[in-house]
Structures are given as structure tokens and as C-alpha cells.
Design a protein around this motif. Structure first.
Motif, PDB file in Angstrom:
ATOM      1  N   MET A 759       0.817  -1.215   0.000  1.00  0.00           N
ATOM      2  CA  MET A 759       0.000   0.000   0.000  1.00  0.00           C
ATOM      3  C   MET A 759       0.851   1.265   0.000  1.00  0.00           C
ATOM      4  O   MET A 759       0.346   2.366  -0.227  1.00  0.00           O
ATOM      5  N   GLN A 760       2.147   1.080   0.314  1.00  0.00           N
ATOM      6  CA  GLN A 760       3.072   2.208   0.386  1.00  0.00           C
ATOM      7  C   GLN A 760       2.635   3.232   1.427  1.00  0.00           C
ATOM      8  O   GLN A 760       2.655   4.446   1.186  1.00  0.00           O
ATOM      9  N   GLU A 761       2.240   2.735   2.599  1.00  0.00           N
ATOM     10  CA  GLU A 761       1.869   3.641   3.691  1.00  0.00           C
ATOM     11  C   GLU A 761       2.049   2.927   5.019  1.00  0.00           C
ATOM     12  O   GLU A 761       2.128   1.693   5.091  1.00  0.00           O
ATOM     13  N   ASP A 762       2.134   3.718   6.086  1.00  0.00           N
ATOM     14  CA  ASP A 762       2.259   3.161   7.436  1.00  0.00           C
ATOM     15  C   ASP A 762       0.903   2.650   7.907  1.00  0.00           C
ATOM     16  O   ASP A 762      -0.128   3.300   7.706  1.00  0.00           O
ATOM     17  N   ILE A 763       0.920   1.503   8.559  1.00  0.00           N
ATOM     18  CA  ILE A 763      -0.301   0.885   9.072  1.00  0.00           C
ATOM     19  C   ILE A 763      -0.145   0.689  10.575  1.00  0.00           C
ATOM     20  O   ILE A 763       0.915   0.299  11.054  1.00  0.00           O
ATOM     21  N   ASP A 764      -1.202   0.951  11.311  1.00  0.00           N
ATOM     22  CA  ASP A 764      -1.210   0.740  12.770  1.00  0.00           C
ATOM     23  C   ASP A 764      -2.391  -0.166  13.104  1.00  0.00           C
ATOM     24  O   ASP A 764      -3.546   0.204  12.897  1.00  0.00           O
ATOM     25  N   LEU A 765      -2.100  -1.371  13.601  1.00  0.00           N
ATOM     26  CA  LEU A 765      -3.141  -2.352  13.928  1.00  0.00           C
ATOM     27  C   LEU A 765      -3.227  -2.561  15.427  1.00  0.00           C
ATOM     28  O   LEU A 765      -2.245  -2.359  16.164  1.00  0.00           O
ATOM     29  N   THR A 766      -4.396  -2.992  15.879  1.00  0.00           N
ATOM     30  CA  THR A 766      -4.595  -3.351  17.296  1.00  0.00           C
ATOM     31  C   THR A 766      -5.091  -4.789  17.349  1.00  0.00           C
ATOM     32  O   THR A 766      -6.274  -5.060  17.524  1.00  0.00           O
ATOM     33  N   PRO A 767      -4.200  -5.762  17.184  1.00  0.00           N
ATOM     34  CA  PRO A 767      -4.622  -7.158  17.114  1.00  0.00           C
ATOM     35  C   PRO A 767      -5.029  -7.709  18.483  1.00  0.00           C
ATOM     36  O   PRO A 767      -4.625  -7.187  19.536  1.00  0.00           O
ATOM     37  N   ASP A 768      -5.812  -8.765  18.443  1.00  0.00           N
ATOM     38  CA  ASP A 768      -6.164  -9.466  19.686  1.00  0.00           C
ATOM     39  C   ASP A 768      -4.987 -10.282  20.198  1.00  0.00           C
ATOM     40  O   ASP A 768      -4.908 -10.588  21.386  1.00  0.00           O
TER      41      ASP A 768
END
Length: 940
Positions: A759-768
Motif C-alpha cells: 500500500m506504500q503507507e504506514d499501518i497501525d493495527l490493534t490485534p487481539d
């Protein structure tokens, strides 16, 4: 050894097979042929050379390469004028040894055997698969096999890299990975396991030939998963070899060059011009795999390799038929050699009751008495062009003509080839030589061959001196041919000076205690113990913990869905039941001394007040100490209960909790590995992640599973599981070490931030849940290394004697290694390596005695003052103090001595000398250094 032969039928059962074999005619009497090559020179017909990948022309009567075994020519009937058209026969009168016989016919042979080992190797990728990369349409698109022959010193171009279209030296070379592998289009869904490493090797060799050449390797994943293999990529990058993660779509002619069209992860399309394109082709199943399967009655897998299972990696579904090497599945040389030893060990277990029958002991001529007058023969090797491309071999040979004691000198293309060795033996006898100097490659690999040749000629094997003009001259001074030649002359002169002082040394043998000590009670240690027992030998199995099982007990199932608990239970029961295996838990080595065949170790067993020490005498040691998970910093492991290792996740998934497979899971590969905390790849982490991801999808199909990886190293058949995971919706997103994922807490939530290269972008996830694929670190190797004087790698794994030729042996004689103590590896490879270690360890036990290298220290009792300095300094406890009359004297324990020379160099009275390295011999070399002969002085 039956060459030029085909297996026709296999009847019977394990221990009692009948094999029918057809041996095709060579049309040459192998016993009479001297491999002189005269017949090839006179043969008028051309023949495309298949050994050199069709890159050169030979003759129908030829030998594939100088070191071929047997070193005998043969006639290819497909192009021989006489066999095809009943004409010619020029070769018959030319042959001085009358070895050519056109009356030879195929003959059928029946063999009564007890076991069969299948190792037919691998096949080639279909040319139709290569055609989409313009192979066959443009001469400058070549396969990696063709490029290998091109860069080989003994190949058709003598190591010169050039374009086939016009003969120019390429300025830019591209390697394209995964050609014919990981490709459902040609029904080869597997990874061939070796292509990345050989591409890196070939690229580095090309760079060595031409440092200015620009090389780019286009890859999907770089799978350098073997021990120390990642260092090869690092070396390649330091040589300015570029690595580009991309998919090559097309190769088209562009002026007199080739244009590559490829796409990268960000979706962009690029075009690059190259002079030469190398296709890194995979390993196909053997062409006649189905025929072999029909004859032997074994089952093949979907890719037509021999089918085997995780816990019996070398066993086919027909008892007594064993598989090894690439026919079991694509693999590299160390793994193939390991499996070869393992297969031999399994076969030896099947034939244990017949041991010793049908053996022919080699007889040597009586050793000649040594005379005072040295008659030295000097043999200088070209080693193809490994030496002669830099060193002026003829000048080096001529330089010895006037040296004292030299009565014969010559050069040869390959001194180690079978015909050259035979010529050496005949020359020694014909010229009555009593000293031999070989100027060639490393004595580490070839000295035993020449020592054996001297024995065959009636000389003491210690009367040969080797000069390593390949490693020490041509390789290290490749850009300075004159200096390399001068240095070679100096080294040869010094060797001749030493040869004049050489003395015969007696060969010693010592008896062997027929028992093995196995350190480590995991799956590797247990397999070793059972394999040794099958061969009829007792063993003592030490386990530091309270129970057998090791890391296998922490797994629930393997990637191929084999259940581990049931197999482990069965294995432990077999070990405990076997009368030849003495199991000691809560036990460890406290002290060890001795040498191959005669070790004595103090074992502490038990806990608390019940801990007792006792001594075990044994002939060999096998180290299978295992390893454990690395616990990296920086990922909140142990600080946040949502962060687990893959091992902990597997245990959770095997439970019964409803939320064991949550709706959102992120996995981070190489957590703390490959340049993070640890410098190496642990080989199993990617498989473990895919296995757990599939299990999560099995329990909760709607779960979002994201795997952040650097290179997915699901090599071999594990590629099928990787593909299955993608089809089931598992997302795989690559990252770079310099921009690795960040794990942090915000409030009560766990966050994983990373850069998505798609995606060429920073991703911030909140996984379980966050699962870390952590590396493996060895257990207890440093303490054992000190006890047994066994060397370690920088990463604290045991260092094998030779990575390819002796992968389960340590430099310390009588000590062997397998499993995680050697390096990280999956279960099936651990089992095969354990079987190999057992096979190697059984060799001295079967023989009942071992030969001691005569190049050991000896003490002159008259000169010894009994100071004991040598005893305190010897790292191998190979010197003891004894009483001679009323005085203390030092004495060498010959079998323990490793000839390091520490004692001799420190003795204050020069009472200790080394066999083959006496003070007199070393001084003579020093005096000869730089000293020119009369002939050389006159030339100057």
C-alpha cells in the motif's frame, strides 16, 4: 561399483532381495584402459558434450572429466560411426593398451542383497518452462547449470564469462530466481531449496572473475536458510551484488542486449538492459522416477519424488528400500551428504547379522626400508586453471631441477584424478623414489589420498610433503601472477628441503570401547541411541532434564499434520525398552578425558542428596544437546499477555478454550533474528508460523491473520502449505530490517505499527494477539566445548569438521553432532542427521580399533627434566608425568595428541618434537626460504 547400469527388477523382502541389473557395454576394457586420451585425439566424429551442458564438443569416445570414477573412457553408441554405421574403428589400432572392444554386449547380473538405497539424483526443468524467458530463442539467456560450467575453472571456457551471441564479456548480468520452482504453471509448486544459494555463489564467482561486472539478482524470497548461509548474502552485498524483490514478466532482445520487464511490490513496472541473463532453474524429480517406483514398488508424492513421512524421512513404504538425496526431495549438498550417511546407517542396521561377511581386506606391499640418500620426486598440479591461470606451473616445476635430492619432477592437470594417482604410484616404483613433494591444493582435503598412494607404492605414508600453492598462492594473489609464481617456487623449495629430512613414522592402532555416550535425550539423542542399538552397539543416553523428549514434547503436530505426542510416546517406550540403551535423566557430564575409542567421562546423575557421580567408558561421543526459544527484547514479550511466541501459540491452539483463535492475529517473523539479536536464520520459524496460521483458520475461518515477514522461507514441500495459507486468506506483508515493525501499548490496547510495502503507507493495527516467530539458541554448548575441546561457531553452535564432506563430525576425532546442537532445523532433518551421526559414530566401533595419526609429539626422556610445563599447557590432556627410575618424565598419550605443537614450542630443553615437524625439518625450511638454486641465479 557397477556403472553404465540399469535396475530391471527387485524381488524379495528386506534382508533378502534379488536385484536384476543390466550393465550396458562401455566398449572399453576398464581394467586395461590407462585414460591416456589418445583415442579421443584420433576419433573423427564430433559429439555434443552433455556433461558441459552442451557448451562444448567432445568425441563419442571420451571421459566426462579428469576426476571421474572410474577413470576410464567409454564410447557413446549414439554417435559412434562404427556402432551406428559399421565403419571407422580408427580408435582400435591407436589404443596402445588394446582396451577397445566393440564385441562387448549388454549383460544381465543378479545380486542377492539385504537393502536398497535409492539415490538417482534429480532431473532437469522442461525447456518449455524456460521458453517464456526467451531461453532457446536468444543465446544470451542461459540456465544456472550452463553458467556454472562456464565459470568453472575446468569447464569449456576455463572460467571465462562471456556472451554466447558474440563472445564479448558481459558488463551487466541478471539472475532470475524461482524458474521452474514455486510455479504451478509447470506443476512444480515446491521450492527447490538450493537456487538462492547457488545463484549467490555463481554471482560471487563471476564478480571474482570480473570485479567490474554489474550483477542483479531478482527474487521473490531469498531462501538462504542453511547454517551460516545468510553470511553468503552479506558477502555478496559487500561485493556490490544487488538484490531486487520483483517478478520478472518478460525478456526481450534490445539492440545487442536483453531487456528485462519486471514489477516490484509497490506495483511499478521497470525496464532494465542486461548483456546476460541467468535462469536459476529448480530441481525436478528424476526423469525415470515413475519407472524406478514401479520396479522397486515404492510410492511417489504428487511431484514424483519418493514419498516419505516426517518421522521416517528416509524410509519408503517398502521395507528395506531406503531413499537419500534429491530423490527424497530437493536439497543442498550438506543435507544430501548427511542423508547418504544416514541411509548407510539404516542399511547397516538391517544387515547387522551379516556384518563382516564378504569383506575383502586390502593388502599393501611391504614397506621399503628407508635409505640415507633421499630420492625426491616433485609433482606440480595445474588444478585445471585454479592454479595455472595465475601461477606459471612450468616455471615452478623447472625450478626444482637442480635442487639437492630431486631425481624426478613433472606437472599434471589434476594430481588427484584416478589416472594421475595411478601414474604417481608407477612413477615412485619406476624411479625408486623415497620422498614425494606434491604442489597442489589443500592437504586438509587431499593429503590422505596421497598418503594412501605412497602405501600402495611401498613407502611409508609420512614421506610425502604437500605444498598448498592453490590457496596460498593462486587464490590469494590472483592479481599478481609473477609474485604468486615466485612465492610458489619458495614454498616448493622449502618443501623439498623438508622432504630431505623426512623420516618414516610408525602407524599406531588402539582398541575401541564398543559403547557410545549420547548427550541429550530429545528426538535427536533418542534416534541416535536406537540407530546404534540396531547396529548392535550399547549406548548411554544422558538427559539433563527429568524426562526424555526435548522440544518434540512442546509441539502438537508438524506442518505435514503428523501428530507429535503419539510418536514421542512410542519413541520413549522403544528407548526405555531397549536393553542396549542405558538412560540417565537429571544427568550431565562433569569431566571427560581420553581419545577416540577410549574416552572416560564422569557423569553426575540424580538431584539433591541423591546426586551421584560415576564413570562411563565409551568409544565415541554424540552431542545432541538441543536448543530453546530465544526471548527477544523490544516486542513486549513477557510484559503483555497478548504477546506470545509461536510455540506458546501452538500450545494455546491445541487447548479447548473458545477464544483460542481470536478474530485478529498478527505474526512477526525474524523477531530477534537475522541481524536483530541473533545473526542467523533459525530455519523453522516460517514453517511454524504457517502451521499456526492454518490452524487458526481451521478453528476460526473468519479470523484475520497477518504475517509480517522479511523472506518467507517455507522451502521444499512447505511451499504447498504457504500457498494454502494465502488461499485461505492469510495476508503476508514484507518488511525490511531497517524499518521493522514497532510493538507498543496505548492504554489497554496492543499496537503493531509497520510500513505496508504494497500500500506504500504506514499501518497501525490493534490485534487481539501478537505471535512472534523467534529464533533457536543452543543449550549447553559452551560448557561441553570446553570439556571436549570441540570448537563452536560465532553463534555458539558446534562447528563441524567440514560443512559439506563431514557435516556430522567434529574436528575432535570420535565426537559427532546432530540436531539443534549443530544448528536450527526441522524435525525431519533432525532425525536424518541423528541417523547420520549414529552411522558415522558406529564406524570405529565396527572396526574395533582406530589408527592414530603418527604426526604426534614424542618426548626424549634423556633431555626431559620433568618440569611438567607441557602437562599444564596441553589443551587435550595428552601428556602425562611418569616415573622413570627415580626421576619424573613426560610421556605423550599418542591417541589423545592432536599435534598442535604447543608442548614442543614451550619445552625449555627442546625434549619434545613433533612427528613430521621436527626442529631439524623446520630449520631446513627456514634456511631454504628465499634461497635461489644455481639455475635460478644464473637466469637472474
Amino acid at each position: 561399483m557397477l556403472t553404465n547400469a540399469d535396475l530391471l527388477a527387485l524381488d524379495g523382502k528386506a534382508g533378502d532381495f534379488t536385484a536384476k541389473i543390466r550393465q550396458r557395454p562401455r566398449y572399453i576394457d576398464a581394467d586395461a584402459c590407462t585414460a591416456c586420451g589418445l583415442c579421443t585425439q584420433y576419433c573423427p566424429r564430433h559429439h555434443v558434450d552433455p556433461y558441459n551442458e552442451g557448451l562444448s564438443i567432445t568425441r563419442p569416445i571420451h571421459i566426462d572429466y579428469a576426476q571421474a570414477v572410474p577413470a576410464t573412457y567409454y564410447i557413446d553408441p549414439s554417435s559412434c560411426l562404427h556402432l551406428q554405421h559399421d565403419t571407422c574403428q580408427i580408435c582400435v589400432p591407436v589404443c596402445q593398451s588394446h582396451a577397445i572392444n566393440f564385441n562387448q554386449k549388454p549383460k544381465e547380473i543378479e545380486l542377492n542383497i539385504g537393502a536398497v538405497i535409492l539415490s538417482p539424483g534429480f532431473g532437469k526443468i522442461d525447456p518449455d518452462t524456460l521458453a517464456k524467458f526467451s531461453y532457446g530463442h536468444h543465446p544470451d539467456v542461459v540456465t544456472s547449470f550452463e553458467f556454472e560450467r562456464m565459470t568453472t575453472a575446468s569447464g569449456p571456457f576455463m572460467g571465462e564469462v562471456k556472451c554466447f551471441s558474440d563472445g564479448r564479456h558481459p558488463e551487466r548480468i541478471a539472475f532470475i530466481q524461482c524458474v521452474g520452482s514455486r510455479d504451478l504453471g509447470c506443476d512444480n509448486g515446491y521450492c527447490s531449496s538450493v537456487c538462492c544459494m547457488y545463484a549467490i555463489k555463481e554471482a560471487m564467482v563471476a564478480k571474482e572473475h570480473d570485479p567490474a561486472v554489474d550483477i542483479t539478482i531478482y527474487y521473490m524470497d531469498i531462501r538462504t536458510q542453511g547454517k551460516e548461509f545468510d553470511k553468503a548474502r552479506q558477502r555478496a552485498e559487500s561485493m556490490d551484488i544487488k538484490f531486487v524483490r520483483a517478478k520478472v514478466g518478460d525478456i526481450t532482445p534490445w539492440n545487442n542486449r536483453l531487456q528485462l520487464t519486471y514489477s516490484t511490490l509497490d506495483g511499478s513496472h521497470e525496464f532494465e538492459p542486461f548483456d546476460l541473463v541467468v535462469l536459476s532453474v529448480g530441481l525436478e524429480s528424476p526423469r525415470d522416477a515413475k519407472g524406478i517406483a514401479d520396479i522397486t514398488g515404492i510410492e511417489l508424492n504428487r511431484y514424483n519424488f519418493a514419498k516419505s513421512d516426517t518421522f521416517h524421512p528416509l524410509a519408503t513404504d517398502r521395507e528395506g528400500v531406503i531413499v537419500a538425496g534429491a530423490f527424497q526431495g530437493p536439497k543442498d549438498i550438506p543435507e544430501s551428504v548427511t542423508q547418504a550417511s544416514a541411509a548407510a546407517g539404516i542399511a547397516a542396521g538391517l544387515l547387522e547379522k551379516q556384518r563382516g561377511q564378504g569383506i575383502i581386506h586390502k593388502d599393501y606391499p611391504e614397506e621399503k626400508a628407508d635409505t640415507d640418500e633421499p630420492r625426491i620426486g616433485v609433482f606440480v598440479c595445474h588444478c585445471g586453471i585454479n592454479i595455472s591461470s595465475v601461477v606459471d606451473v612450468h616455471r615452478v616445476e623447472d625450478s626444482v631441477a637442480d635442487m639437492e635430492g630431486v631425481v624426478y619432477h613433472t606437472d599434471s592437470l589434476y594430481s588427484c584424478s584416478q589416472d594421475a594417482v595411478e601414474t604417481l604410484k608407477k612413477t615412485i616404483i619406476a624411479h625408486n623414489l623415497n620422498r614425494v613433494v606434491i604442489a597442489a591444493c589443500s592437504p586438509r582435503t587431499h593429503e590422505p589420498l596421497f598418503q594412501e598412494t605412497l602405501k600402495d607404492a611401498g613407502l611409508n605414508p609420512c614421506l610425502v610433503e604437500m605444498v598448498n600453492i592453490r590457496d596460498q598462492c593462486s587464490w590469494v594473489h590472483a592479481g599478481e601472477p609473477d609474485a604468486a609464481t615466485d612465492k610458489s617456487q619458495d614454498l616448493v623449495r622449502m618443501a623439498v628441503a623438508k622432504a630431505r629430512k623426512l623420516k618414516p613414522l610408525p602407524e599406531q592402532t588402539v582398541p575401541v570401547t564398543p559403547r557410545a555416550l549420547i548427550v541429550g535425550g530429545g528426538i535427536a539423542g533418542m534416534v541416535v541411541a536406537l540407530t546404534m542399538a540396531e547396529q548392535g552397539f550399547e549406548s548411554v543416553l544422558l538427559e539433563k532434564g527429568k524426562a526424555l523428549g526435548g522440544n518434540l514434547g512442546l509441539l502438537n503436530h508438524t506442518l505435514s499434520s503428523s501428530e507429535t505426542a503419539l510418536h514421542l510416546k512410542k519413541l520413549v517406550a522403544q528407548v526405555k525398552k531397549n536393553k542396549k540403551i542405558d538412560v540417565l535423566v537429571n544427568a550431565e557430564i562433569v569431566q571427560s578425558s581420553g581419545f577416540i575409542g577410549n574416552f572416560s567421562s564422569v557423569i553426575a546423575a540424580g538431584t539433591g542428596k541423591n546426586k551421584k557421580e560415576h564413570t562411563v567408558d565409551h568409544g565415541v561421543v554424540i552431542l545432541a544437546t538441543g536448543g530453546h526459544e530465544h526471548r527477544p527484547e523490544g516486542y513486549l514479550l513477557g510484559k503483555n499477555n497478548k504477546v506470545l511466541t509461536q510455540q506458546e501459540l501452538e500450545k494455546r491452539l491445541a487447548g479447548k478454550a473458545k477464544n483460542r483463535a481470536p478474530d485478529s492475529v498478527v505474526m512477526i517473523q525474524c523477531a530477534g533474528s537475522r541481524g536483530d539479536d541473533l545473526n542467523y536464520c533459525s530455519k523453522v520459524c516460517c514453517n511454524h508460523a504457517v502451521k499456526n496460521a492454518l490452524q487458526i483458520k481451521e478453528i476460526n475461518p473468519d479470523s484475520q491473520v497477518i504475517v509480517l515477514y522479511r523472506d518467507m522461507r517455507t522451502y521444499g514441500y512447505a511451499e504447498d502449505s504457504y500457498r494454502e495459507a494465502r488461499l485461505k486468506g492469510v495476508l503476508f506483508i514484507p518488511y525490511e530490517l531497517k524499518n521493522k515493525p514497532e510493538v507498543y501499548e496505548k492504554g489497554r490496547r496492543l499496537h503493531v505499527r509497520f510500513f505496508d510495502s504494497l500500500m506504500q503507507e504506514d499501518i497501525d493495527l490493534t490485534p487481539d494477539l501478537l505471535a512472534l516467530s523467534v529464533g533457536i539458541v543452543p543449550d549447553g554448548t559452551e560448557d561441553l566445548s570446553k570439556l571436549l575441546k570441540a570448537p563452536l561457531t560465532d553463534d555458539k553452535f558446534f562447528l563441524e569438521a567440514h560443512v559439506k564432506l563431514r557435516p556430522v563430525e567434529l574436528p575432535v576425532d570420535g565426537v559427532y553432532v546432530c540436531g539443534l546442537a549443530h544448528g536450527p532445523k526441522p524435525v525431519d532433518e533432525t532425525i536424518a542427521q541423528a541417523q547420520a551421526a549414529a552411522a558415522k559414530a558406529a564406524i570405529p566401533l565396527v572396526k574395533g580399533s582406530v589408527s592414530v595419526d603418527p604426526i604426534v609429539s614424542s618426548v626424549d626422556e634423556k633431555a626431559c627434566i620433568g618440569c611438567g610445563l607441557c602437562v599444564s599447557l596441553c589443551p587435550f590432556a595428552a601428556i602425562e608425568m611418569i616415573k622413570v627410575g627415580k626421576r619424573r618424565k613426560a610421556r605423550t598419550i599418542a591417541a589423545s595428541c592432536k599435534a598442535c605443537g604447543i608442548c614442543a614450542s614451550h619445552c625449555p630443553t627442546f625434549a619434545i618434537s613433533m612427528g613430521g615437524f621436527t626442529n631439524e625439518q623446520i630449520v631446513s625450511q627456514i634456511e631454504a626460504f628465499g634461497k635461489a638454486t644455481e639455475k635460478e641465479t644464473a637466469e637472474v
